[in-house]
Design an enzyme around this catalytic site. Structure first.
Site, PDB file in Angstrom:
ATOM      1  N   ASN A 126      46.978  41.964  39.330  1.00 29.40           N
ATOM      2  CA  ASN A 126      45.790  41.450  38.659  1.00 29.40           C
ATOM      3  C   ASN A 126      46.159  41.010  37.243  1.00 29.40           C
ATOM      4  O   ASN A 126      46.884  41.706  36.540  1.00 29.40           O
ATOM      5  CB  ASN A 126      44.697  42.531  38.612  1.00 29.40           C
ATOM      6  N   CYS A 139      48.419  53.419  25.884  1.00 25.82           N
ATOM      7  CA  CYS A 139      48.576  52.768  27.192  1.00 25.82           C
ATOM      8  C   CYS A 139      48.806  53.877  28.217  1.00 25.82           C
ATOM      9  O   CYS A 139      49.798  54.614  28.144  1.00 25.82           O
ATOM     10  CB  CYS A 139      49.736  51.783  27.186  1.00 25.82           C
ATOM     11  N   HIS A 178      51.494  45.802  36.392  1.00 26.43           N
ATOM     12  CA  HIS A 178      51.770  46.688  37.520  1.00 26.43           C
ATOM     13  C   HIS A 178      51.515  45.934  38.816  1.00 26.43           C
ATOM     14  O   HIS A 178      50.709  45.006  38.861  1.00 26.43           O
ATOM     15  CB  HIS A 178      50.914  47.959  37.449  1.00 26.43           C
ATOM     16  N   GLY A 200      40.493  40.802  36.993  1.00 31.90           N
ATOM     17  CA  GLY A 200      40.036  42.188  37.129  1.00 31.90           C
ATOM     18  C   GLY A 200      41.047  43.211  36.644  1.00 31.90           C
ATOM     19  O   GLY A 200      41.020  44.371  37.062  1.00 31.90           O
ATOM     20  N   HIS A 232      50.291  46.273  42.619  1.00 28.22           N
ATOM     21  CA  HIS A 232      49.601  47.091  43.622  1.00 28.22           C
ATOM     22  C   HIS A 232      50.267  46.894  44.974  1.00 28.22           C
ATOM     23  O   HIS A 232      50.546  45.754  45.373  1.00 28.22           O
ATOM     24  CB  HIS A 232      48.138  46.644  43.769  1.00 28.22           C
ATOM     25  N   THR A 263      42.415  46.013  34.595  1.00 33.73           N
ATOM     26  CA  THR A 263      41.794  47.045  33.756  1.00 33.73           C
ATOM     27  C   THR A 263      42.820  47.819  32.936  1.00 33.73           C
ATOM     28  O   THR A 263      42.493  48.376  31.903  1.00 33.73           O
ATOM     29  CB  THR A 263      40.988  48.044  34.618  1.00 33.73           C
TER      30      THR A 263
HETATM   31  P1  AMP Z   1      44.160  46.894  37.565  1.00 33.97           P
HETATM   32  O1  AMP Z   1      42.671  46.853  37.784  1.00 33.97           O
HETATM   33  O2  AMP Z   1      44.926  45.872  38.348  1.00 33.97           O
HETATM   34  O3  AMP Z   1      44.503  46.883  36.090  1.00 33.97           O
HETATM   35  O4  AMP Z   1      44.622  48.267  38.175  1.00 33.97           O
HETATM   36  C1  AMP Z   1      44.632  49.465  37.485  1.00 33.97           C
HETATM   37  C2  AMP Z   1      44.744  50.518  38.537  1.00 33.97           C
HETATM   38  O5  AMP Z   1      45.207  51.713  37.915  1.00 33.97           O
HETATM   39  C3  AMP Z   1      43.407  50.873  39.218  1.00 33.97           C
HETATM   40  O6  AMP Z   1      43.537  50.658  40.622  1.00 33.97           O
HETATM   41  C4  AMP Z   1      43.201  52.341  38.868  1.00 33.97           C
HETATM   42  O7  AMP Z   1      42.632  53.067  39.921  1.00 33.97           O
HETATM   43  C5  AMP Z   1      44.625  52.802  38.552  1.00 33.97           C
HETATM   44  N1  AMP Z   1      44.743  53.919  37.635  1.00 33.97           N
HETATM   45  C6  AMP Z   1      44.125  54.089  36.442  1.00 33.97           C
HETATM   46  N2  AMP Z   1      44.515  55.237  35.873  1.00 33.97           N
HETATM   47  C7  AMP Z   1      45.409  55.808  36.717  1.00 33.97           C
HETATM   48  C8  AMP Z   1      46.164  57.017  36.696  1.00 33.97           C
HETATM   49  N3  AMP Z   1      46.091  57.898  35.689  1.00 33.97           N
HETATM   50  N4  AMP Z   1      46.984  57.276  37.739  1.00 33.97           N
HETATM   51  C9  AMP Z   1      47.070  56.413  38.775  1.00 33.97           C
HETATM   52  N5  AMP Z   1      46.396  55.268  38.849  1.00 33.97           N
HETATM   53  C10 AMP Z   1      45.561  54.962  37.845  1.00 33.97           C
HETATM   54 ZN    ZN Z   2      52.146  50.393  28.628  1.00 33.30          ZN
END
Ligand code: AMP
Ligand code: ZN
Length: 111
Positions: free
Chosen positions: A86, A4, A99, A92, A101, A94
């Site tokens: 999300n 993760c 978390h 969406g 935003h 990912t």
């Molecule tokens: P979500 O699509 O809501 O799961 O958001 C995941 C977010 O994590 C996306 O906006 C990515 O740009 C961000 N993200 C992925 N890897 C990293 C990282 N190493 N450092 C900071 N943000 C990240």
């Molecule tokens: Zn985790």
């Protein structure tokens, strides 16, 4: 939680400047910002979905929402911002570590 990315950031295994940290959460900059200001508030405890919340996790999420407003000035979000969590495939999501935003620094487009 193995593999993760956010657990690894929380643990310091992947370097990422922490703009805020306490015993329950960190705040980092999103690596691919979707607005002029884009931070992620990440609980230190691994869980993916709001539907997984028990009392303990609810306390953590509550803590995040109590702290976020205190960081508005520090993060450059005093003119307002958007909060997004999300959830799952259609949402969406990912990264499957819950978390929050925080998007702002400019007038955001409507959905
Ligand atoms: P979500 O699509 O809501 O799961 O958001 C995941 C977010 O994590 C996306 O906006 C990515 O740009 C961000 N993200 C992925 N890897 C990293 C990282 N190493 N450092 C900071 N943000 C990240
Ligand atoms: Zn985790």
């Amino acid at each position: 939680m193995e593999n993760c990315i956010f657990c690894k950031i929380v643990a310091g295994e992947i370097p990422s400047p922490k703009f805020y940290e306490d015993e329950k959460m960190i705040v980092i900059k999103d690596i691919e910002p979707k607005a002029k200001v884009h931070y992620l508030c990440i609980p230190k405890t691994h869980f993916a979905l709001l539907s997984e919340m028990d009392e303990e996790k609810a306390e953590i999420v509550k803590h995040c929402f109590r702290v976020i407003p205190t960081l508005e000035e520090k993060l450059g979000l005093t003119n307002g911002y958007r909060v997004i969590i999300n959830q799952g495939e259609d949402g969406g999501q990912t990264v499957h570590h819950l978390h929050i935003h925080l998007l702002g620094g400019e007038k955001l487009k409507d959905f």
